[in-house]
Design an enzyme around this catalytic site. Structure first.
Site, PDB file in Angstrom:
ATOM      1  N   GLY A  16       8.062  72.032  72.113  1.00  0.00           N
ATOM      2  CA  GLY A  16       9.218  72.924  72.247  1.00  0.00           C
ATOM      3  C   GLY A  16       9.041  74.181  71.406  1.00  0.00           C
ATOM      4  N   MET A  20      14.322  78.052  70.110  1.00  0.00           N
ATOM      5  CA  MET A  20      14.763  78.696  68.866  1.00  0.00           C
ATOM      6  C   MET A  20      14.218  77.954  67.648  1.00  0.00           C
ATOM      7  SD  MET A  20      18.534  79.524  67.348  1.00  0.00           S
ATOM      8  CE  MET A  20      19.181  77.892  67.569  1.00  0.00           C
ATOM      9  N   VAL A 109      13.620  65.563  66.463  1.00  0.00           N
ATOM     10  CA  VAL A 109      14.855  66.323  66.217  1.00  0.00           C
ATOM     11  C   VAL A 109      15.962  65.778  67.117  1.00  0.00           C
ATOM     12  CG1 VAL A 109      15.949  68.584  66.197  1.00  0.00           C
ATOM     13  CG2 VAL A 109      13.530  68.370  65.574  1.00  0.00           C
ATOM     14  N   ALA A 110      16.970  65.196  66.500  1.00  0.00           N
ATOM     15  CA  ALA A 110      18.105  64.644  67.258  1.00  0.00           C
ATOM     16  C   ALA A 110      19.257  65.641  67.218  1.00  0.00           C
ATOM     17  CB  ALA A 110      18.498  63.280  66.685  1.00  0.00           C
ATOM     18  N   TYR A 140      23.349  63.222  76.930  1.00  0.00           N
ATOM     19  CA  TYR A 140      22.537  63.862  75.883  1.00  0.00           C
ATOM     20  C   TYR A 140      22.484  62.983  74.632  1.00  0.00           C
ATOM     21  CZ  TYR A 140      21.490  67.514  72.364  1.00  0.00           C
ATOM     22  OH  TYR A 140      20.962  68.258  71.335  1.00  0.00           O
ATOM     23  N   THR A 168      22.817  69.996  62.048  1.00  0.00           N
ATOM     24  CA  THR A 168      24.125  70.501  62.444  1.00  0.00           C
ATOM     25  C   THR A 168      23.894  71.657  63.428  1.00  0.00           C
ATOM     26  OG1 THR A 168      26.211  71.309  61.581  1.00  0.00           O
ATOM     27  CG2 THR A 168      24.250  72.132  60.485  1.00  0.00           C
TER      28      THR A 168
HETATM   29  N1  LIG Z   1      20.491  74.724  68.621  1.00  0.00           N
HETATM   30  C1  LIG Z   1      21.337  73.887  68.037  1.00  0.00           C
HETATM   31  O1  LIG Z   1      22.412  74.257  67.571  1.00  0.00           O
HETATM   32  C2  LIG Z   1      20.968  72.420  67.942  1.00  0.00           C
HETATM   33  C3  LIG Z   1      21.862  71.560  67.294  1.00  0.00           C
HETATM   34  C4  LIG Z   1      21.532  70.215  67.188  1.00  0.00           C
HETATM   35  C5  LIG Z   1      20.336  69.755  67.707  1.00  0.00           C
HETATM   36  N2  LIG Z   1      19.495  70.597  68.333  1.00  0.00           N
HETATM   37  C6  LIG Z   1      18.219  70.070  68.838  1.00  0.00           C
HETATM   38  O2  LIG Z   1      17.190  70.814  68.227  1.00  0.00           O
HETATM   39  C7  LIG Z   1      16.080  70.915  69.101  1.00  0.00           C
HETATM   40  C8  LIG Z   1      15.718  72.373  69.291  1.00  0.00           C
HETATM   41  O3  LIG Z   1      16.851  73.080  69.803  1.00  0.00           O
HETATM   42  P1  LIG Z   1      16.744  74.590  70.238  1.00  0.00           P
HETATM   43  O4  LIG Z   1      18.073  75.194  70.028  1.00  0.00           O
HETATM   44  O5  LIG Z   1      15.527  75.194  69.642  1.00  0.00           O
HETATM   45  O6  LIG Z   1      16.539  74.407  71.819  1.00  0.00           O
HETATM   46  P2  LIG Z   1      15.925  75.439  72.865  1.00  0.00           P
HETATM   47  O7  LIG Z   1      15.921  76.821  72.306  1.00  0.00           O
HETATM   48  O8  LIG Z   1      16.612  75.169  74.154  1.00  0.00           O
HETATM   49  O9  LIG Z   1      14.396  74.967  72.988  1.00  0.00           O
HETATM   50  C9  LIG Z   1      14.045  73.755  73.604  1.00  0.00           C
HETATM   51  C10 LIG Z   1      12.611  73.865  74.062  1.00  0.00           C
HETATM   52  O10 LIG Z   1      12.269  72.634  74.735  1.00  0.00           O
HETATM   53  C11 LIG Z   1      11.492  72.966  75.865  1.00  0.00           C
HETATM   54  N3  LIG Z   1      11.604  71.955  76.912  1.00  0.00           N
HETATM   55  C12 LIG Z   1      12.731  71.472  77.491  1.00  0.00           C
HETATM   56  N4  LIG Z   1      12.407  70.573  78.440  1.00  0.00           N
HETATM   57  C13 LIG Z   1      11.046  70.498  78.466  1.00  0.00           C
HETATM   58  C14 LIG Z   1      10.108  69.748  79.237  1.00  0.00           C
HETATM   59  N5  LIG Z   1      10.505  68.875  80.172  1.00  0.00           N
HETATM   60  N6  LIG Z   1       8.784  69.936  79.008  1.00  0.00           N
HETATM   61  C15 LIG Z   1       8.381  70.828  78.069  1.00  0.00           C
HETATM   62  N7  LIG Z   1       9.209  71.540  77.283  1.00  0.00           N
HETATM   63  C16 LIG Z   1      10.532  71.377  77.496  1.00  0.00           C
HETATM   64  C17 LIG Z   1      12.060  74.290  76.366  1.00  0.00           C
HETATM   65  O11 LIG Z   1      11.069  74.915  77.112  1.00  0.00           O
HETATM   66  P3  LIG Z   1      11.450  76.037  78.203  1.00  0.00           P
HETATM   67  O12 LIG Z   1      12.054  77.166  77.463  1.00  0.00           O
HETATM   68  O13 LIG Z   1      10.126  76.351  78.829  1.00  0.00           O
HETATM   69  O14 LIG Z   1      12.421  75.364  79.122  1.00  0.00           O
HETATM   70  C18 LIG Z   1      12.358  75.011  75.048  1.00  0.00           C
HETATM   71  O15 LIG Z   1      11.237  75.742  74.616  1.00  0.00           O
HETATM   72  C19 LIG Z   1      16.500  70.194  70.380  1.00  0.00           C
HETATM   73  O16 LIG Z   1      16.043  68.871  70.294  1.00  0.00           O
HETATM   74  C20 LIG Z   1      18.002  70.206  70.327  1.00  0.00           C
HETATM   75  O17 LIG Z   1      18.520  69.117  71.042  1.00  0.00           O
HETATM   76  C21 LIG Z   1      19.774  71.931  68.461  1.00  0.00           C
END
Ligand SMILES: NC(=O)c1ccc[n+]([C@@H]2O[C@H](COP(=O)([O-])OP(=O)(O)OC[C@H]3O[C@@H](n4cnc5c(N)ncnc54)[C@H](OP(=O)(O)O)[C@@H]3O)[C@@H](O)[C@H]2O)c1
Length: 317
Positions: A16, A20, A109-110, A140, A168
């Site tokens: 991933g 972000m 990362v959950a 989810y 968070t």
């Molecule tokens: N942002 C928050 O506030 C938050 C809060 C709590 C937990 N989290 C967790 O933290 C982690 C990172 O979050 P984030 O905000 O960085 O998410 P994000 O910006 O949506 O990034 C997720 C990444 O996962 C990739 N991905 C999704 N499905 C995929 C697949 N089938 N095969 C390969 N790559 C795949 C996406 O690739 P593409 O762009 O190519 O689709 C993207 O690069 C996640 O596990 C999220 O659940 C985030």
């Protein structure tokens, strides 16, 4: 504290990496002296054979799983099967393949969505599996619960040094500033910026503005992931937060100040408020020496600079 695991020279795979959190984790691991590995975005992490082939070719020693299909409350409600299936497959494939390739340390990362609805706040790791999650996030949440449980059971059965970070709400550079689909910080940044450019006298925020949010700058989260690889002895869950929360209304005022919008902020109580708030207790991680470094004001300023540097506000990313 037990001796730290030395990250220098380790080959570290960030799943991933284009997201972000993934982008920030790549920066931090690179700075820590790792040989950072990323897979092409065409590698679908739901596909077991392809994931196994990639590991066989690249042999990572450390793995951070920041890949997920994540959405807001509306998307989670409308398409729960997609969020359940994709995230179960991503977690199961990566964790099992990492075990087969004797990966030395892994951080999954959950999300705080794993905790029971109505758990006492600030939520401690001990609340895990003590009740059902919020039904609005069921697909989810269950997938993230599965990922955390895989880390625990692979540790118990095979001795894998796998653990779970529970962040968070994250914000910072690399976010999507989509006015409809984005999280609270990027949505407010876009709204305040557009109100400033249009010369509006007021900007309207949804709901009463009273719900509170705990927000963590994404670079601090990335540091926490690297810190966990080095010091996350004992495994299990580690909450990652600041311990502080802010009312949406006060957050909107701070965003307006950051952006330079000097008009009024008006609430629209006819619109839904969303969750009243959720704070997590990060005492366990703090006891290992991690602290967030970025105050909200500086984090918002860095995020606004990122917004300005991307013509479309990252919506097309
Ligand atoms: N942002 C928050 O506030 C938050 C809060 C709590 C937990 N989290 C967790 O933290 C982690 C990172 O979050 P984030 O905000 O960085 O998410 P994000 O910006 O949506 O990034 C997720 C990444 O996962 C990739 N991905 C999704 N499905 C995929 C697949 N089938 N095969 C390969 N790559 C795949 C996406 O690739 P593409 O762009 O190519 O689709 C993207 O690069 C996640 O596990 C999220 O659940 C985030």
């Amino acid at each position: 504290m037990a001796d730290a695991y030395d990250l220098t020279g380790k080959s570290a795979y960030v799943a991933g990496h284009a997201g972000m959190a993934g982008q920030a984790i790549v920066r931090v691991l690179d700075h820590a002296g790792c040989r950072v590995l990323t897979a092409p975005r065409t590698l679908d992490l739901r596909e077991q054979t392809k994931v196994r082939e990639w590991f066989a070719d690249n042999r990572p020693e450390v793995v951070i799983i920041a890949a997920a299909r994540a959405g807001g409350i509306m998307a989670h409600r409308e398409r729960p099967a997609e969020f359940a299936y994709d995230n179960v497959m991503i977690a199961a494939n990566l964790i099992d393949t990492a075990a087969r390739h004797a990966v030395e340390r892994l951080v999954f990362v959950a999300s705080s969505a794993i905790y029971p609805r109505g758990a006492a706040q600030p939520i401690k790791e001990s609340a895990f599996l003590q009740g059902a999650p919020d039904p609005g996030h069921l697909g989810y949440a269950i997938a993230k619960i599965a990922g955390a449980t895989l880390c625990d059971t692979y540790r118990a059965q095979y001795g894998c040094d796998f653990m779970t970070a529970v962040p968070t709400n994250l914000y910072g550079p690399g976010d999507r500033y989509d006015p409809v689909k984005s999280h609270v910080v990027p949505a407010l940044i876009r709204k305040a910026h557009e109100a400033k450019i249009a010369g509006n006298e007021a900007m309207t925020i949804w709901g009463t503005g009273t719900p509170r949010r705990e927000l963590l700058f994404v670079d601090d989260f990335a540091e926490a992931c690297a810190h966990l690889v080095k010091h996350g002895q004992g495994g299990g869950l580690f909450n990652v937060g600041t311990g502080e929360d802010i009312a949406i209304r006060d957050l909107a005022a701070l965003v307006a100040e950051t952006v330079g919008f000097r008009g009024k902020i008006v609430t629209d109580p006819a619109k839904p408020d969303g969750a009243q708030g959720k704070r997590i207790d990060s005492t366990r991680l703090r006891a290992t020496g991690w602290r967030p470094k970025t105050d909200l004001r500086s984090g918002l300023a860095a995020t606004y600079r990122d917004f300005l540097s991307r013509g479309d506000g990252g919506v097309a990313a």
